[in-house]
Motif scaffolding. Sequence first.
Motif, mmCIF file in Angstrom:
data_model
loop_
_atom_site.group_PDB
_atom_site.id
_atom_site.type_symbol
_atom_site.label_atom_id
_atom_site.label_comp_id
_atom_site.label_asym_id
_atom_site.label_seq_id
_atom_site.Cartn_x
_atom_site.Cartn_y
_atom_site.Cartn_z
ATOM 1 N N ARG A 1 0.808 -1.212 0.000
ATOM 2 C CA ARG A 1 0.000 0.000 0.000
ATOM 3 C C ARG A 1 0.847 1.271 0.000
ATOM 4 N N THR A 2 2.005 1.208 0.606
ATOM 5 C CA THR A 2 2.926 2.339 0.648
ATOM 6 C C THR A 2 4.312 1.835 0.278
ATOM 7 N N VAL A 3 5.238 2.749 0.012
ATOM 8 C CA VAL A 3 6.591 2.331 -0.350
ATOM 9 C C VAL A 3 7.294 1.631 0.812
ATOM 10 N N ALA A 4 6.867 1.896 2.038
ATOM 11 C CA ALA A 4 7.459 1.197 3.179
ATOM 12 C C ALA A 4 7.168 -0.304 3.110
ATOM 13 N N ASP A 5 6.071 -0.659 2.448
ATOM 14 C CA ASP A 5 5.696 -2.070 2.311
ATOM 15 C C ASP A 5 6.583 -2.816 1.310
ATOM 16 N N LEU A 6 7.498 -2.101 0.660
ATOM 17 C CA LEU A 6 8.403 -2.741 -0.295
ATOM 18 C C LEU A 6 9.518 -3.523 0.398
ATOM 19 N N LYS A 7 9.605 -3.415 1.705
ATOM 20 C CA LYS A 7 10.636 -4.154 2.431
ATOM 21 C C LYS A 7 10.467 -5.653 2.215
ATOM 22 N N ARG B 1 16.586 4.314 -5.889
ATOM 23 C CA ARG B 1 17.390 4.004 -4.702
ATOM 24 C C ARG B 1 17.473 5.183 -3.745
ATOM 25 N N GLY B 2 17.750 6.363 -4.317
ATOM 26 C CA GLY B 2 17.985 7.529 -3.470
ATOM 27 C C GLY B 2 16.737 8.130 -2.864
ATOM 28 N N TYR B 3 15.695 8.297 -3.690
ATOM 29 C CA TYR B 3 14.478 8.934 -3.166
ATOM 30 C C TYR B 3 13.433 7.921 -2.692
ATOM 31 N N GLY C 1 12.460 4.800 3.770
ATOM 32 C CA GLY C 1 13.357 4.547 4.896
ATOM 33 C C GLY C 1 14.018 3.181 4.834
ATOM 34 N N LEU C 2 14.266 2.696 3.619
ATOM 35 C CA LEU C 2 14.859 1.376 3.418
ATOM 36 C C LEU C 2 16.266 1.478 2.839
ATOM 37 N N GLU C 3 17.048 0.427 3.034
ATOM 38 C CA GLU C 3 18.340 0.305 2.371
ATOM 39 C C GLU C 3 18.116 -0.534 1.116
ATOM 40 N N PRO C 4 18.323 0.056 -0.066
ATOM 41 C CA PRO C 4 17.936 -0.609 -1.324
ATOM 42 C C PRO C 4 18.425 -2.042 -1.477
ATOM 43 N N ASP C 5 19.710 -2.285 -1.272
ATOM 44 C CA ASP C 5 20.251 -3.625 -1.532
ATOM 45 C C ASP C 5 20.168 -4.558 -0.331
ATOM 46 N N ARG C 6 19.800 -4.025 0.814
ATOM 47 C CA ARG C 6 19.647 -4.869 1.995
ATOM 48 C C ARG C 6 18.183 -5.241 2.231
#
Length: 337
Positions: free
Chosen positions: A120-126, A144-146, A153-158
């Motif tokens: 539902r939100t970008v935070a759910d992409l974890k 990755r940056g934005y 609030g995620l680390e892209p590759d982690r």
Amino acid sequence: MKPVKLLITLSLALASVSAATAQAQEKPIRIGWVYAMANAPAVIADRKGYFKEEGVNVEIKSFGDGPILQQALSAGDLDMAYIGAPPVFQWYARGLNSRILAKVNYGQAAVITQANSSIRTVADLKGKKIAGVAKGSGMDVLLRGYVLKEAAGLEPDRDTTIVNMPAGNMPAALDRNLVDAAFTWEPFIATALLRGNTRLVLDINKAIPQYPWYIVMAMPRTLAQRPDDIVKVLRAHRRAIDFLNKHPDEANQIIAEAFEIPTVKTVDGREIKPIEVVKEARKRIGWSDRIQQNDVQFIQQLMNYSRALGFLNKDLRATEIIDTTWQQRAEKAPAKR
């Protein structure tokens, strides 16, 4: 040297310079552009004859992405380009001393997922798989940056897995559950949404209103040797944007044809015409040639992202590569009608 011989020598030298200048002016300005709907002004200026009416001979060539286009620039095969800012400043850091002269568009990118997805939100992409394009490209920097680091609030590759693929393959990858979400651009977003089985998670143009993306840039030798032609190109560019904004119906038809947008078949069997796809895409994209202060700030932020992500080898200032004096010259000179 005797006066007569000196005069003859000077005359021959001047004639040689004049001949070289005339020859240079006869050569077309070679303009590359990334094959994306956001770069429609390049197509409009060409098809409506604005370059010719402004008195400049051009050759335009499309490229699949910014990095490939930038390689053509560095090889000396192009004079100007419609391209994203990140490839320009990344190559600037390596010594290619080009300049950003004008803006092309604002908006274009979004995160999409399946209609029935739990995202539902970008935070759910974890912990999810996200379709993206080549690592280090402009869209990858923005993802990755934005999107991931700043907005989610995620680390892209982690915290996520970014799967590199062509934008045209992303909707099918979503349908087949090969990825959980996709970060793509227009008209791929509109096409996916109109099918009826996809929805928006994040429209970047709503999160960062009227953020700039594609820009017009020129090579140092072109700036030095063809200043009048650059101004003419920028006038034609401004006219194309004016046409896009004032004549949307005709412009939409040109866009649909130029980008070979197919008819969309919806999940319930309906068919949606290509021009309707363009109309849907324009909800998230617009065009403007003026570089404003907020545009400079956004490009600076892209530079900061690129540096933090390891795509830049040194700190840069956006004001180093943005030169709005060319735009000002184009605005002062009356455009032909």
